[in-house]
Motif scaffolding. Structure first.
Motif, PDB file in Angstrom:
ATOM      1  N   ALA A   1    -104.135  42.719  -2.536  1.00  0.00           N
ATOM      2  CA  ALA A   1    -103.611  42.885  -3.894  1.00  0.00           C
ATOM      3  C   ALA A   1    -102.871  41.643  -4.383  1.00  0.00           C
ATOM      4  N   ALA A   2    -102.153  40.967  -3.495  1.00  0.00           N
ATOM      5  CA  ALA A   2    -101.386  39.783  -3.899  1.00  0.00           C
ATOM      6  C   ALA A   2    -102.283  38.630  -4.342  1.00  0.00           C
TER       7      ALA A   2
ATOM      8  N   PRO B   1    -102.622  50.479  -8.583  1.00  0.00           N
ATOM      9  CA  PRO B   1    -104.043  50.250  -8.317  1.00  0.00           C
ATOM     10  C   PRO B   1    -104.308  49.706  -6.912  1.00  0.00           C
ATOM     11  N   TYR B   2    -103.342  49.831  -6.021  1.00  0.00           N
ATOM     12  CA  TYR B   2    -103.487  49.344  -4.655  1.00  0.00           C
ATOM     13  C   TYR B   2    -102.800  50.310  -3.694  1.00  0.00           C
ATOM     14  N   VAL B   3    -103.129  50.194  -2.430  1.00  0.00           N
ATOM     15  CA  VAL B   3    -102.527  51.017  -1.385  1.00  0.00           C
ATOM     16  C   VAL B   3    -102.123  50.118  -0.223  1.00  0.00           C
TER      17      VAL B   3
ATOM     18  N   ARG C   1    -103.619  46.062   8.425  1.00  0.00           N
ATOM     19  CA  ARG C   1    -103.520  44.658   7.979  1.00  0.00           C
ATOM     20  C   ARG C   1    -102.103  44.306   7.546  1.00  0.00           C
ATOM     21  N   GLN C   2    -101.283  45.313   7.318  1.00  0.00           N
ATOM     22  CA  GLN C   2     -99.896  45.188   6.868  1.00  0.00           C
ATOM     23  C   GLN C   2     -99.788  44.451   5.535  1.00  0.00           C
ATOM     24  N   VAL C   3    -100.694  44.791   4.621  1.00  0.00           N
ATOM     25  CA  VAL C   3    -100.673  44.256   3.262  1.00  0.00           C
ATOM     26  C   VAL C   3    -101.118  45.338   2.296  1.00  0.00           C
ATOM     27  N   ASN C   4    -100.817  45.155   1.027  1.00  0.00           N
ATOM     28  CA  ASN C   4    -101.337  46.035  -0.011  1.00  0.00           C
ATOM     29  C   ASN C   4    -102.736  45.571  -0.362  1.00  0.00           C
ATOM     30  N   VAL C   5    -103.666  46.510  -0.452  1.00  0.00           N
ATOM     31  CA  VAL C   5    -105.050  46.178  -0.775  1.00  0.00           C
ATOM     32  C   VAL C   5    -105.521  46.978  -1.982  1.00  0.00           C
TER      33      VAL C   5
END
Length: 49
Positions: free
Chosen positions: A24-25, A6-8, A13-17
């Motif tokens: 996402a975190a 459910p995230y990409v 931003r170098q994070v999962n969103v």
């Protein structure tokens, strides 16, 4: 069989969103369900991931 997440990964931003743009975190319900928000993106650029 590949499971849809459910995230990409947002390379800017170098994070999962999540689809709504939240990190996402930071989604506690997602973390309880999945246990992690790990992606393979870091493994392609960092040897220690």
């Amino acid at each position: 069989m590949e499971v849809a997440t459910p995230y990409v990964y947002d390379s800017g931003r170098q994070v999962n969103v999540l689809l709504d743009g939240r990190v996402a975190a930071g989604d506690h319900a997602l973390l309880r369900e999945l246990g992690t928000t790990t992606s393979t993106a870091g493994s392609k650029t960092h040897f220690d991931d």
